[in-house]
Design an enzyme around this catalytic site. Structure first.
Site, PDB file in Angstrom:
ATOM      1  N   CYS A  79       1.180  -1.566  -0.424  1.00 31.92           N
ATOM      2  CA  CYS A  79       0.524   0.027   0.273  1.00 31.92           C
ATOM      3  C   CYS A  79       0.652   1.185  -0.218  1.00 31.92           C
ATOM      4  O   CYS A  79       2.124   1.866   0.439  1.00 31.92           O
ATOM      5  CB  CYS A  79      -0.894  -0.257   0.987  1.00 31.92           C
ATOM      6  SG  CYS A  79      -1.834   0.906   0.882  1.00 31.92           S
ATOM      7  N   CYS A 189      -1.660   3.830  -6.742  1.00 36.88           N
ATOM      8  CA  CYS A 189      -2.284   2.702  -5.148  1.00 36.88           C
ATOM      9  C   CYS A 189      -2.576   1.765  -6.096  1.00 36.88           C
ATOM     10  O   CYS A 189      -2.650   2.065  -6.767  1.00 36.88           O
ATOM     11  CB  CYS A 189      -3.150   3.766  -5.151  1.00 36.88           C
ATOM     12  SG  CYS A 189      -4.694   2.842  -4.186  1.00 36.88           S
TER      13      CYS A 189
HETATM   14  N1  DGL Z   1      -4.272   0.466  -1.919  1.00 42.07           N
HETATM   15  C1  DGL Z   1      -3.417   2.378  -1.195  1.00 42.07           C
HETATM   16  C2  DGL Z   1      -2.485   2.368  -1.548  1.00 42.07           C
HETATM   17  O1  DGL Z   1      -2.098   1.333  -2.209  1.00 42.07           O
HETATM   18  C3  DGL Z   1      -4.501   2.644  -0.705  1.00 42.07           C
HETATM   19  C4  DGL Z   1      -5.947   2.948  -0.736  1.00 42.07           C
HETATM   20  C5  DGL Z   1      -7.222   3.132   0.305  1.00 42.07           C
HETATM   21  O2  DGL Z   1      -7.126   4.505   0.378  1.00 42.07           O
HETATM   22  O3  DGL Z   1      -7.156   2.868   1.178  1.00 42.07           O
HETATM   23  O4  DGL Z   1      -2.152   3.582  -1.689  1.00 42.07           O
END
Ligand code: DGL
Length: 262
Positions: A79, A189
């Site tokens: 993430c 993301c």
């Molecule tokens: N999957 C997460 C990222 O790579 C973020 C998604 C969220 O906002 O929870 O930033």
């Protein structure tokens, strides 16, 4: 826990605010198929990218404690948002466990031959924090970066219905002004690769990059350096867990895992 207690047979913990990291997990499994994995999605608290950094840090610390309680030998923060907020703090807090994070793949978007115009899609938190700003600043003499915050997008992808007209509309509103005006797009993301083909439809036929490949290579490198690669010769196991803790949610993770194209 000391580093000596980390065992090669133990699982690698991989986590995200929700479904996004499932794609990262799949690429990691392809690279290191004989490892065991625990994937934790914090879908109950997603999205992280629209919370305060303090809130995200608190949530991420809970997830890390949960993974450590299962004796993982390394943690991949799949993430970008959680990495921006928490990676350094977590490494200080848990110095004995290798913690690998992610960042938007700006370096891959820069060309030696020309000055690219690079559209960077990411969460509001990622794009506002110093980690991203410093990365962009370091490369600004070689490319023009156009950061585009996508509030609502990760949350919408969490629903896992990836054909909806509302989703297309959300992406059109963000991206259509840049069609024909950028050389490539960075998906900053881990949720966004699930809408890669929609992004391409709207923005046109330019490279759409993400940091997944570099990140999984880094995991392999770190485990190898620390002598922590699992020597078993059969495929490992994958345990999916979610803070939502419903069969339905876990089925979404498995379905997206199958759907993700490496
Ligand atoms: N999957 C997460 C990222 O790579 C973020 C998604 C969220 O906002 O929870 O930033």
């Amino acid at each position: 826990m000391s580093e000596q207690m980390l065992k090669k047979e133990n699982s690698i913990g991989v986590f995200d605010s929700g479904v996004g990291g499932v794609g990262v997990l799949k690429e990691l499994v392809q690279l290191l198929p004989n490892e065991n994995y625990i994937y934790f999605g914090d879908s109950l608290h997603a999205p992280y990218g629209e919370k305060t950094p303090e809130q995200v840090l608190g949530l991420v610390d809970d997830v890390v404690k949960h993974l450590l309680s299962q004796n993982v030998k390394a943690i991949l923060i799949a993430c970008n948002t959680a990495t921006s907020v928490a990676a350094e703090t977590l490494r200080r807090r848990y110095p004995d466990i290798p913690i690998i994070g992610m960042e938007p793949a700006l370096k891959c978007a820069v060309s030696a031959e020309r000055r690219n115009r690079v559209l960077v899609m990411a969460t509001p938190v990622t794009l506002h924090l110093d980690k991203y700003l410093a990365l962009q600043h370091r490369l600004e003499d070689r490319a023009d970066f156009i950061p585009v915050e996508c509030p609502g997008l990760a949350k919408r992808i969490e629903e896992a219905n990836l054909d909806g007209e509302d989703l297309k509309e959300m992406l059109r509103a963000r991206l259509l002004p840049y069609r024909g005006r950028v050389d490539n797009v960075v998906l900053g993301c881990t949720h966004y690769p699930f809408v890669r083909s929609l992004v391409r439809e709207i923005i046109g036929d330019v490279p759409i990059l993400d940091g997944t490949h570099g990140t999984v290579l880094q995991v392999a490198r770190v485990l190898s350096e620390k002598g922590l690669l699992n020597p078993q010769e059969k495929p490992g196991t994958i345990l999916f867990e979610s803070s939502k803790a419903t069969a339905e949610e876990l089925n979404i993770y498995r379905a997206l895992y199958d759907l993700y194209e490496v």
